[in-house]
Structure formats: structure tokens, C-alpha cells
Design a protein around this motif. Sequence first.
Motif, short mmCIF file in Angstrom:
data_model
loop_
_atom_site.label_atom_id
_atom_site.label_comp_id
_atom_site.label_asym_id
_atom_site.label_seq_id
_atom_site.Cartn_x
_atom_site.Cartn_y
_atom_site.Cartn_z
N ARG A 276 0.82 -1.21 0.00
CA ARG A 276 0.00 0.00 0.00
C ARG A 276 0.86 1.26 0.00
O ARG A 276 1.86 1.36 0.69
N SER A 277 0.44 2.21 -0.82
CA SER A 277 1.02 3.54 -0.80
C SER A 277 0.04 4.47 -0.09
O SER A 277 -1.11 4.59 -0.51
N VAL A 278 0.51 5.09 0.97
CA VAL A 278 -0.33 5.98 1.76
C VAL A 278 0.05 7.42 1.43
O VAL A 278 1.23 7.76 1.30
N GLY A 279 -0.95 8.24 1.28
CA GLY A 279 -0.69 9.64 0.97
C GLY A 279 -1.92 10.49 1.14
O GLY A 279 -2.93 10.06 1.72
N VAL A 280 -1.85 11.70 0.63
CA VAL A 280 -2.97 12.62 0.71
C VAL A 280 -3.45 12.95 -0.69
O VAL A 280 -2.66 13.05 -1.64
N THR A 281 -4.75 13.10 -0.81
CA THR A 281 -5.38 13.54 -2.05
C THR A 281 -5.89 14.96 -1.83
O THR A 281 -6.55 15.24 -0.83
N LEU A 282 -5.57 15.85 -2.78
CA LEU A 282 -5.90 17.26 -2.66
C LEU A 282 -6.54 17.75 -3.95
O LEU A 282 -6.38 17.14 -5.01
N PRO A 283 -7.25 18.88 -3.89
CA PRO A 283 -7.71 19.50 -5.14
C PRO A 283 -6.51 19.91 -5.99
O PRO A 283 -5.47 20.34 -5.47
N ALA A 284 -6.63 19.78 -7.30
CA ALA A 284 -5.52 20.11 -8.18
C ALA A 284 -5.21 21.60 -8.17
O ALA A 284 -4.06 22.00 -8.37
N ARG A 285 -6.22 22.41 -7.92
CA ARG A 285 -6.03 23.85 -7.92
C ARG A 285 -6.25 24.41 -6.51
O ARG A 285 -6.92 23.81 -5.70
N GLY A 286 -5.68 25.60 -6.32
CA GLY A 286 -5.86 26.26 -5.03
C GLY A 286 -4.79 25.83 -4.04
O GLY A 286 -4.12 24.80 -4.21
N SER A 287 -4.64 26.62 -3.00
CA SER A 287 -3.64 26.35 -1.98
C SER A 287 -4.33 25.99 -0.67
O SER A 287 -5.49 26.35 -0.44
N LEU A 288 -3.62 25.28 0.18
CA LEU A 288 -4.15 24.90 1.48
C LEU A 288 -4.20 26.09 2.41
O LEU A 288 -3.33 26.98 2.36
N VAL A 289 -5.20 26.11 3.29
CA VAL A 289 -5.22 27.12 4.35
C VAL A 289 -4.07 26.82 5.29
O VAL A 289 -3.55 25.69 5.33
N PRO A 290 -3.60 27.81 6.06
CA PRO A 290 -2.42 27.59 6.92
C PRO A 290 -2.55 26.39 7.85
O PRO A 290 -1.59 25.64 8.03
N SER A 291 -3.74 26.18 8.45
CA SER A 291 -3.89 25.06 9.38
C SER A 291 -3.74 23.73 8.67
O SER A 291 -3.13 22.78 9.19
N ALA A 292 -4.27 23.62 7.46
CA ALA A 292 -4.15 22.38 6.69
C ALA A 292 -2.71 22.18 6.22
O ALA A 292 -2.21 21.05 6.17
N ARG A 293 -2.05 23.26 5.87
CA ARG A 293 -0.65 23.16 5.45
C ARG A 293 0.22 22.67 6.59
O ARG A 293 1.14 21.86 6.39
N MET A 294 -0.06 23.13 7.80
CA MET A 294 0.71 22.67 8.95
C MET A 294 0.44 21.20 9.23
O MET A 294 1.36 20.45 9.58
N MET A 295 -0.81 20.77 9.08
CA MET A 295 -1.12 19.36 9.26
C MET A 295 -0.36 18.51 8.26
O MET A 295 0.19 17.45 8.60
N LEU A 296 -0.28 18.96 7.02
CA LEU A 296 0.45 18.21 6.00
C LEU A 296 1.93 18.11 6.37
O LEU A 296 2.56 17.06 6.15
N ASP A 297 2.50 19.17 6.92
CA ASP A 297 3.90 19.13 7.36
C ASP A 297 4.11 18.05 8.43
O ASP A 297 5.11 17.32 8.40
N HIS A 298 3.18 17.95 9.38
CA HIS A 298 3.30 16.94 10.43
C HIS A 298 3.10 15.53 9.87
O HIS A 298 3.75 14.58 10.32
N LEU A 299 2.23 15.39 8.90
CA LEU A 299 2.05 14.09 8.25
C LEU A 299 3.33 13.66 7.55
O LEU A 299 3.74 12.49 7.63
N HIS A 300 3.98 14.60 6.86
CA HIS A 300 5.25 14.28 6.20
C HIS A 300 6.29 13.80 7.22
O HIS A 300 7.00 12.82 6.99
N ALA A 301 6.38 14.51 8.34
CA ALA A 301 7.39 14.18 9.34
C ALA A 301 7.19 12.77 9.91
O ALA A 301 8.15 11.99 10.03
N HIS A 302 5.96 12.43 10.25
CA HIS A 302 5.71 11.12 10.85
C HIS A 302 5.72 10.02 9.79
O HIS A 302 6.03 8.86 10.10
#
Length: 315
Positions: A276-302
Motif C-alpha cells: 500500500r502507498s499511503v498519501g494525501v489527495t488534494l484538489p488540483a487547484r488552489g492552496s491549502l489554508v495555513p492550518s491544513a498546510r501545517m497538518m500536512l507538514d506533520h504528516l510528512h514528518a511522521h
Amino acid sequence: MRTIDLLNGRLKLRHLTLIVAIAEHGSVSHAAEHVRIAQPALTRSLREVEQILGVDLFVRGPRGVQPTLFGEAFLEHARSVLAELRRAGERITGLADGEVGTVTIGTLLAGSNVLLPRAIATLKESRPGITVIVQEAPFDSQVPRLLEGDIDLILGRLNPIDDQPGLRQITLYSEPVRLVVRTDHPARGSDGLTLGDLMEFPWVLPLEQTALRQELEQVFHAEGLPLPGNRTECTSIMTVRTLLRTTDMIAAMPESLVRTDDHLVPLPIPLSTVRRSVGVTLPARGSLVPSARMMLDHLHAHAAEITDLVKAGDT
């Protein structure tokens, strides 16, 4: 009696600031020094507000100026408006800095067991003002809500999105899938164990619409075997864990989950085609809000920690 219209554009925000300054400093001259404008300009602004309202806001006394009855009433509302604007500025700043806000995560079975709890824990340690909302559902039902903005990202086993150009994906880690049983399961005492030997036991399989279920079906087909007849179909990780711990059931589970459960062990039957490949699916356009961007950073780290764990297990 006519109603005074203060929304016609004549009354400015600066008027409110200056009137409050006069009241706080008790004189026009002291207020002018505080706000750093010439006294005649401040007097002119005061007269403009009094003309708009049609009343006197201050009267001169031996110790400076004092608010009139009308002045007291106007000041109460002026201070309230300025306070709300200050709070609005603080909130916008907090959102921009990621100090506050909300991140909504749509999660699948994969990713919600080890990675997501760790990421939430460290995010909340650094940003307790961020609210995290987790909603579990099949991938296909989450995609419309992702595109509509109801959720920020989908975390879990990556599903094919070739036919959905409005989506993009980020791979976080990849790991093997194992056949798992409880530590004292009777199948563990058998030598030369094969997949066919396990058909007599009850199984827990993923739901039909999941990618893991399809890959497991291919494994059984390659061995010339039907799907186990005695089976339960489930994607609730808590239910699967409990069934494995308390019965003779067998299930296919990600290796990272097995490593974090002392009551479960993998069977020596490789599922070489199931990874299994685990990851995140996001909209192709637009940027993440700051809180979601920080969550993604923590997901990358762990996810990096889990990758190291998987590599250690493969050596």
C-alpha cells in the motif's frame, strides 16, 4: 424624528479613532499629540462628526473637555466597533500564522491507524488553537466534499485518480501488507503454511469497493482459490483489531499497524503483490489554508518515521 444614517459613507473609521482619543485624553490638544496630527485638523474632524450626528459630543470645562450625554452614547458604540475590528485583525493574523483555524481530514482505513494520530498529537502540541476534524468514509464519497471545500485533504491508501483531473496526490510512504492473526492463533503452529491452509479459518476482508479488496482477490485468484466463504467484510480498524484479538479470524493489515499491537503477529505468507502507498489527495487547484498546510507538514514528518521503521523491518 429622523434616523441618523451612519452608513452613507460620511462617517469614517478615523473619526471613531479620533473621538475616542479625545475622550481618553480629556482635551483636543493632548489627543492631537497622541495621534500625531495637528490640533486644528483634529478639531475639524470633531466638528465633522458633530455635524453628521447633529449634536455636540463634548463640552469644554475647567479641566478640559467632557463628553455630553450624546457623546457618552456615541463613545460606547465607537469603542465597541474599534474593539471588534481589533479582534478581527487578531483573528486574521492568527489564521495567517496558523495559530488558530480548522483543518478537516477525510480519512480511510490506511493512514488513520498510526500516522494520523501521531500527526494530530504533535500539531496540537505546537498549535493548540487549531481544531482538527476527522471524518471517515470511503474514498469515492469523500472526493465530492473535497472538491467542494468541505474537507481539506483525504488521507489514506492512494486510489487511482487518472480519470479525475481535478485532483492531485502526494505519496507519504509505502509499506507491505501482511496476513495477521492473534499471537496464539492455531495456524501459527503449522509448518510450510500456505494460503490454501488458511481457507478453513474465518476471515475479515475489506469492502468490495476498496483497492485492498481488489488486490486480495487477485492474490486468491492467482493461487486458484475462491474468496473465503466464512468472512466478515469491514473497514473499521477498531472492529478488525477486536475481531483478530478475540477470534481465529485472519485479516490483511499494514505492517506498521501490526508493529504497534503486541496482540497481533504476521503469518509467514508473503503478499508480494500487495503493497500500500499511503498519501494525501488534494484538489488540483488552489492552496491549502495555513492550518491544513501545517497538518500536512506533520504528516510528512511522521511518514518519514514510519518509512524508517518499515526499512528496518525489511533488513
